[in-house]
Design a protein around this motif. Structure first.
Motif, PDB file in Angstrom:
ATOM      1  N   ASP A   1       0.822  -1.203   0.000  1.00  0.00           N
ATOM      2  CA  ASP A   1       0.000   0.000   0.000  1.00  0.00           C
ATOM      3  C   ASP A   1       0.860   1.258   0.000  1.00  0.00           C
ATOM      4  O   ASP A   1       0.544   2.230  -0.688  1.00  0.00           O
ATOM      5  CB  ASP A   1      -0.937   0.006   1.208  1.00  0.00           C
ATOM      6  CG  ASP A   1      -2.034  -1.054   1.104  1.00  0.00           C
ATOM      7  OD1 ASP A   1      -2.229  -1.604  -0.007  1.00  0.00           O
ATOM      8  OD2 ASP A   1      -2.671  -1.342   2.137  1.00  0.00           O
ATOM      9  N   LEU A   2       1.947   1.246   0.764  1.00  0.00           N
ATOM     10  CA  LEU A   2       2.856   2.396   0.772  1.00  0.00           C
ATOM     11  C   LEU A   2       3.500   2.596  -0.593  1.00  0.00           C
ATOM     12  O   LEU A   2       3.614   3.728  -1.082  1.00  0.00           O
ATOM     13  CB  LEU A   2       3.940   2.221   1.835  1.00  0.00           C
ATOM     14  CG  LEU A   2       3.520   2.441   3.278  1.00  0.00           C
ATOM     15  CD1 LEU A   2       4.657   2.078   4.223  1.00  0.00           C
ATOM     16  CD2 LEU A   2       3.100   3.879   3.489  1.00  0.00           C
ATOM     17  N   GLU A   3       3.920   1.511  -1.215  1.00  0.00           N
ATOM     18  CA  GLU A   3       4.549   1.607  -2.533  1.00  0.00           C
ATOM     19  C   GLU A   3       3.552   2.105  -3.567  1.00  0.00           C
ATOM     20  O   GLU A   3       3.903   2.925  -4.424  1.00  0.00           O
ATOM     21  CB  GLU A   3       5.115   0.253  -2.946  1.00  0.00           C
ATOM     22  CG  GLU A   3       6.330  -0.169  -2.140  1.00  0.00           C
ATOM     23  CD  GLU A   3       6.767  -1.597  -2.409  1.00  0.00           C
ATOM     24  OE1 GLU A   3       6.092  -2.293  -3.206  1.00  0.00           O
ATOM     25  OE2 GLU A   3       7.769  -2.015  -1.816  1.00  0.00           O
ATOM     26  N   GLU A   4       2.308   1.643  -3.505  1.00  0.00           N
ATOM     27  CA  GLU A   4       1.287   2.110  -4.439  1.00  0.00           C
ATOM     28  C   GLU A   4       0.993   3.586  -4.227  1.00  0.00           C
ATOM     29  O   GLU A   4       0.776   4.326  -5.196  1.00  0.00           O
ATOM     30  CB  GLU A   4       0.013   1.286  -4.292  1.00  0.00           C
ATOM     31  CG  GLU A   4       0.124  -0.100  -4.870  1.00  0.00           C
ATOM     32  CD  GLU A   4      -1.150  -0.907  -4.693  1.00  0.00           C
ATOM     33  OE1 GLU A   4      -2.120  -0.404  -4.075  1.00  0.00           O
ATOM     34  OE2 GLU A   4      -1.186  -2.053  -5.161  1.00  0.00           O
TER      35      GLU A   4
ATOM     36  N   ARG B   1       1.423   9.093  -6.112  1.00  0.00           N
ATOM     37  CA  ARG B   1       1.888  10.447  -5.855  1.00  0.00           C
ATOM     38  C   ARG B   1       2.828  10.918  -6.971  1.00  0.00           C
ATOM     39  O   ARG B   1       2.722  12.051  -7.444  1.00  0.00           O
ATOM     40  CB  ARG B   1       2.600  10.503  -4.506  1.00  0.00           C
ATOM     41  CG  ARG B   1       2.858  11.872  -3.985  1.00  0.00           C
ATOM     42  CD  ARG B   1       3.426  11.848  -2.584  1.00  0.00           C
ATOM     43  NE  ARG B   1       3.227  10.549  -1.951  1.00  0.00           N
ATOM     44  CZ  ARG B   1       4.097   9.945  -1.169  1.00  0.00           C
ATOM     45  NH1 ARG B   1       5.226  10.518  -0.867  1.00  0.00           N
ATOM     46  NH2 ARG B   1       3.853   8.765  -0.644  1.00  0.00           N
ATOM     47  N   ASP B   2       3.716  10.039  -7.417  1.00  0.00           N
ATOM     48  CA  ASP B   2       4.636  10.383  -8.505  1.00  0.00           C
ATOM     49  C   ASP B   2       3.876  10.634  -9.803  1.00  0.00           C
ATOM     50  O   ASP B   2       4.210  11.552 -10.557  1.00  0.00           O
ATOM     51  CB  ASP B   2       5.677   9.287  -8.706  1.00  0.00           C
ATOM     52  CG  ASP B   2       6.675   9.204  -7.566  1.00  0.00           C
ATOM     53  OD1 ASP B   2       6.792  10.199  -6.807  1.00  0.00           O
ATOM     54  OD2 ASP B   2       7.328   8.148  -7.429  1.00  0.00           O
ATOM     55  N   ARG B   3       2.866   9.824 -10.080  1.00  0.00           N
ATOM     56  CA  ARG B   3       2.069  10.026 -11.294  1.00  0.00           C
ATOM     57  C   ARG B   3       1.349  11.367 -11.258  1.00  0.00           C
ATOM     58  O   ARG B   3       1.320  12.092 -12.262  1.00  0.00           O
ATOM     59  CB  ARG B   3       1.037   8.908 -11.445  1.00  0.00           C
ATOM     60  CG  ARG B   3       1.588   7.631 -11.946  1.00  0.00           C
ATOM     61  CD  ARG B   3       0.484   6.627 -12.166  1.00  0.00           C
ATOM     62  NE  ARG B   3       1.013   5.312 -12.445  1.00  0.00           N
ATOM     63  CZ  ARG B   3       0.287   4.208 -12.463  1.00  0.00           C
ATOM     64  NH1 ARG B   3      -1.004   4.270 -12.217  1.00  0.00           N
ATOM     65  NH2 ARG B   3       0.854   3.050 -12.723  1.00  0.00           N
ATOM     66  N   LEU B   4       0.758  11.678 -10.111  1.00  0.00           N
ATOM     67  CA  LEU B   4       0.059  12.961 -10.003  1.00  0.00           C
ATOM     68  C   LEU B   4       1.021  14.131 -10.156  1.00  0.00           C
ATOM     69  O   LEU B   4       0.706  15.125 -10.807  1.00  0.00           O
ATOM     70  CB  LEU B   4      -0.676  13.044  -8.666  1.00  0.00           C
ATOM     71  CG  LEU B   4      -1.886  12.129  -8.497  1.00  0.00           C
ATOM     72  CD1 LEU B   4      -2.428  12.216  -7.077  1.00  0.00           C
ATOM     73  CD2 LEU B   4      -2.963  12.485  -9.502  1.00  0.00           C
ATOM     74  N   LYS B   5       2.192  13.993  -9.565  1.00  0.00           N
ATOM     75  CA  LYS B   5       3.199  15.048  -9.690  1.00  0.00           C
ATOM     76  C   LYS B   5       3.615  15.227 -11.146  1.00  0.00           C
ATOM     77  O   LYS B   5       3.716  16.345 -11.648  1.00  0.00           O
ATOM     78  CB  LYS B   5       4.419  14.716  -8.842  1.00  0.00           C
ATOM     79  CG  LYS B   5       5.457  15.821  -8.815  1.00  0.00           C
ATOM     80  CD  LYS B   5       6.707  15.379  -8.089  1.00  0.00           C
ATOM     81  CE  LYS B   5       6.567  15.592  -6.611  1.00  0.00           C
ATOM     82  NZ  LYS B   5       7.829  15.311  -5.879  1.00  0.00           N
TER      83      LYS B   5
END
Length: 92
Positions: free
Chosen positions: A70-73, A78-82
């Motif tokens: 869950d943390l990795e997802e 977060r990276d995709r949104l950024k």
């Protein structure tokens, strides 16, 4: 993964399994008098304790793996949104 938590969960569930095995041995009296049926308390406690150890360690390991996943997802999301925000800002 936290090995101490995994083994602690295994020991606790093994202790519960031993208790359940002892209760089963007391509740389910065998009508047989053969030598094979003399030490059923020990057999029930061993089987239930081993089952408890396996179930407890497996359950805790799976819980920790799911939390890690869950943390990795969340990091990937977060990276995709950024990256999407950066690409939107570059298009403007």
């Amino acid at each position: 993964m936290n090995q101490r938590k995994i083994w602690f969960a295994g020991v606790v569930t093994a202790a519960l399994g031993v208790g359940i095995g002892l209760v089963l041995a007391k509740i389910v009296k065998t009508p047989y008098t053969s030598k094979n049926y003399q030490n059923l308390e020990q057999t029930y406690m061993l089987i239930c304790g081993t089952g408890g150890l396996i179930v407890g360690t497996t359950q805790e390991a799976l819980r920790q793996l799911q939390a890690q996943r869950d943390l990795e997802e969340a990091e990937v999301l977060r990276d995709r949104l950024k990256n999407q925000q950066i690409s939107r800002n570059q298009k403007k």
